[in-house]
Design a protein around this motif. Sequence first.
Motif, short mmCIF file in Angstrom:
data_model
loop_
_atom_site.label_atom_id
_atom_site.label_comp_id
_atom_site.label_asym_id
_atom_site.label_seq_id
_atom_site.Cartn_x
_atom_site.Cartn_y
_atom_site.Cartn_z
N HIS A 62 -16.14 85.52 2.57
CA HIS A 62 -17.17 86.23 3.01
C HIS A 62 -18.16 85.36 3.61
O HIS A 62 -18.70 84.37 3.04
N LEU A 63 -17.93 85.29 4.97
CA LEU A 63 -18.96 84.43 5.85
C LEU A 63 -20.01 85.18 6.68
O LEU A 63 -19.52 86.38 7.05
N LYS A 64 -21.08 84.89 6.55
CA LYS A 64 -21.93 85.30 7.60
C LYS A 64 -22.44 84.27 8.44
O LYS A 64 -22.97 83.23 8.38
N LEU A 65 -22.41 84.75 9.83
CA LEU A 65 -22.85 83.91 10.91
C LEU A 65 -24.45 84.19 11.05
O LEU A 65 -25.02 85.37 11.69
N ASN A 66 -25.57 83.21 10.61
CA ASN A 66 -26.83 83.81 10.79
C ASN A 66 -27.59 82.87 11.82
O ASN A 66 -27.32 81.76 12.13
N LYS A 67 -28.60 83.36 12.22
CA LYS A 67 -29.72 82.93 13.31
C LYS A 67 -31.00 82.73 12.38
O LYS A 67 -31.56 83.68 11.86
#
Length: 724
Positions: free
Chosen positions: A297-302
């Motif tokens: 599970h990957l989250k691409l966060n800013k």
Amino acid sequence: MRKLLWLFLLTGAAATAQKNLTIQEATFGQYQNFAVKSLAAPQWRPDTHVLTYLDATYQNLMARSEDGQWAESVLLTKEELASALKSKFSGDTFALRMFPAGYSWKDKNTLLLEVAGANGTYLVEFDAATKTVKSAVKISADAANQVLSANGNAAAWLKENNIVISKDGKDTNVTTDTDKGIVNGSDYTHRQEFGIDKGMWWSPNSDKLLYYRKDETMVADFPLIQWGERIAAAKDIKYPMAGMKSEEVTLLVYDVATGNKTTLKTDGPKEQFLTCVTWSPDGKQIYVGVLNREQNHLKLNKYDAATGSLIKTLFEEKAATYVEPLHVLTFIPGNNSQFLYRTEKEGYEQLYLYNTDGKELKKLGFKDVVVTELLGFDTAAKNVFYMGTANNGLDRQLYKTDLKSGKTVQVTTTSGTHNAVVSTDGALVLDSFSNTSTPNDVNIINLKNNKATNLFKAENPYTGKTDLPKMELVTLTSADGKTPLNGRIIYPANFDAAKKYPVIVYVYGGPHAQLVTNKWLGGANLFDYYLAQQGYVVYTMDNRGSDARGRDFEHVIHRNLGVNEMADQMKGVEFLKAKPFVDANKIGVSGWSFGGFMATSLMLDQADTFKVGVAGGPVCDWKYYEVMYGERYMDTPQENPEGYDKNNVIKKAAKLQGRLLVIHGAQDNVVVQQHSMEFINSCITAGKQVDYFLYPTHEHNVRGKDRIHLNQKIAEYFDTYLKK
């Protein structure tokens, strides 16, 4: 008269006879006396049609220009560089052995260089037009991981586990951790998995430094015995084994002007992985891929660079097997709100265009092409160029994709391996090409008219020096009955199809590696050809689980390392046994690292087939391997006890029938020596004879001059036990 003629024929034949490779040539010849002619470190000078590269002796920076009809000239010599440095830094001396091979162009006239002086190391901005030093930052000679700021005025570097910034002749300690278990700014974060090759990132306007802080105080120590001491001593390293405590990593932003530090609020479990680290072009945001320890599970966060707060999760990726982020974001030049992201979420690692709100604007993938290298854009950022696969992964071709329409064109078409460098305006391509019959064919291609200017075609460097045995690429079908696999056969010297020959299967078989390719020598090491000259059939095949064929091809190994890989390798053995020239009673296997695991596994699970094996640095029990790689493919030992048990070669030692040589580096910090020691102990318990050889000063591989010793040992082992 007849006697004289006979003597003449003998001496004449001796004068032209071609010899076999020596073990020294087999080890280093590909890079020395048999090196194929090529251009060293070729780059296009930005905003020009001038190609630069190093000469054959690495003494001069050369140039070829379109205006000059691609004639070769000297742009800058190492003496001119040393003289300019001496003028700038009169208190130091610069005895350059060669022109810096790691040079790069910052802009049309500015070279970025790293140069060693007698009193330190200099990160230099050099004006190639005036041949003067524009700016330079001096850092300690023993600095590590050094990174020059975008404006060229400062450099961040590591002094052991702490970060130092050098600017205006002064050093500032960014971190001062005395506990060596706290490691700042290191590229060896998460053990360099997830594409990590940097631990510090300057902001675009050079006012801030983003860096990893790795806390591994809670990770177990593993001893590496240093045998050179009067009394052998243990050097402890931190080694997070599968299923055990892992490191805890955070990201911090250091403000150069104020000295303040801000921690990004990458909330979640402490044992997660932070990668894809990217500054926004304006330096106001930071993008981070946050991957859970389970790696599914990957989250691409800013994040806000000023406060460290999470602004938004742009998108998420989930998988039943694993998600493997490997690349930073690539912003479209001149567009702060759009970037390219590389992922295999739909089957093949390809490019996707996103905006900074997380909306997918366009899928830029093409057929089943796997992107292997992102090259860059043309001047108007209309097109993006990349290298990708073709021909079932055997070839590498250049592709051009229109960002607006998504239309992709395959620029190079000749089957083989292309290495391309594209000019900054996208009009010219330097194409270095090889295949199994072409050592290197180097051309400059004008993409507007498709006209190619040949710079040179390399000669076969073996002609007149040695007879290389015949090599052939072959295609097989995998154990699932539907997947084509690529193989390579190197036939014995003076091959006679009526004879029977012993076989050496050289194997790797694991993720992120491909041994068989359509390029010069078929992707083989020269040592493989040496063994063929000694009378062996040398065979290699890339089974399912290996690289460059897409997600499903690789992910078939999940939770069961070695199972499908061995099944495919045995299909290769069936293919070999069907050949009338193969001696089915004399089949050996050799491999290193994952290949060592495979070689050992095949010797045990297929003991009736393999007579002799050599296993270097072998994984013997995956629970002894590290968290980041091991758990990606196997999950934890607690979650997957059956999988770990099934591929544990230590428990299978009693199956050993043939001769097996296990080789290990005593300083191996990747596959620690505990693997092979436990296997040897199990062989002793089972009453099985096994040969063991240790390289006391080497890590995961045997490098330098000792590589000759290693190759000699492997060759002699097969000669002793496989030929007879």
